[in-house]
Motif scaffolding. Sequence first.
Motif, short mmCIF file in Angstrom:
data_model
loop_
_atom_site.label_atom_id
_atom_site.label_comp_id
_atom_site.label_asym_id
_atom_site.label_seq_id
_atom_site.Cartn_x
_atom_site.Cartn_y
_atom_site.Cartn_z
N TYR A 88 -19.58 -4.90 -25.87
CA TYR A 88 -20.42 -3.85 -26.62
C TYR A 88 -19.65 -3.32 -27.66
N ALA A 94 -23.79 -5.95 -28.29
CA ALA A 94 -24.11 -5.26 -27.30
C ALA A 94 -25.65 -5.01 -26.93
N SER A 98 -27.10 -6.28 -23.48
CA SER A 98 -27.72 -5.17 -22.64
C SER A 98 -29.32 -5.78 -22.34
N ILE A 111 -21.77 2.27 -19.77
CA ILE A 111 -20.96 1.76 -20.91
C ILE A 111 -19.91 2.82 -20.85
N THR A 131 -28.99 4.38 -21.02
CA THR A 131 -27.72 4.40 -20.72
C THR A 131 -26.94 5.41 -19.94
#
Length: 266
Positions: A88, A94, A98, A111, A131
């Motif tokens: 990422y 990234a 994802s 992350i 996230t």
Amino acid sequence: MTTLSTLNKFKKEGTKFTCLTCYDAMFARMMDKAQIDTILIGDSLGMVVQGHDSTLPVSVDDIAYHTANIARSNEHALILADLPFMSYVVLPEAIANSRRLMQAGAHVIKIEGGSELCDLVTTLAQAGTPTCVHLGLTPQSVNVFGGYKVQGRSEQAADKLLDDAKAVVGAGAAMLVLECVPAALAKAVTEAVEVPVIGIGAGADTDGQVLVMHDMLGMTHGRVPRFVHDFLTDERNTQHSIEGAFALYKQSVTEGSFPASQHQFD
């Protein structure tokens, strides 16, 4: 089904919640029975499943494969999946990685890093991808740290970690993980942000707790980390089973008996 809304409600109510790593269907079903709130498909699989000496060799393919295993077998838990080392760094990559993990069944992408992740966090949030940002001892940076060491002990380091936590939450992070930081610092971070905070080796004042499944079943190879407790052989595990260990972990976190003072860093 546990959702981010569930965890936010837990935080407001002061209800502690649980997280365990998991990599296959059978263990996911056992965690389901124990009502473990969140499951992490961690890049720790590189060490406990693949036999590497760090998490660095783990690939996106590996995480996607194990995420799909869990997703097919899970009914209760919120699923977090790690983006592995160097997957990422560049924004387009990234985003693609994802998407891969979300399509495999993840609900949240985890992350590692600090304020440098803000652009990525915001981009993913705007695209409907929550996230979880991992702060403190971030295993993917083991070569930068020079080993697995407690982070945030100096005033400067503590201030930076707190600033990083506020920055990524401001950018749109839905959750945080704090690993191997002093308990007082973890408490300060948890109180400073509105999102749920999961701790591992971060004291008892975070909103939730996470352990590597193998560690909490006493299957640790080599030195046992200070923050680990063996729930399989614990005398309170009257079932003398893995399912009993998961249930005891859930009970211990919820009632506040784990982690205890011997599991934290000052």
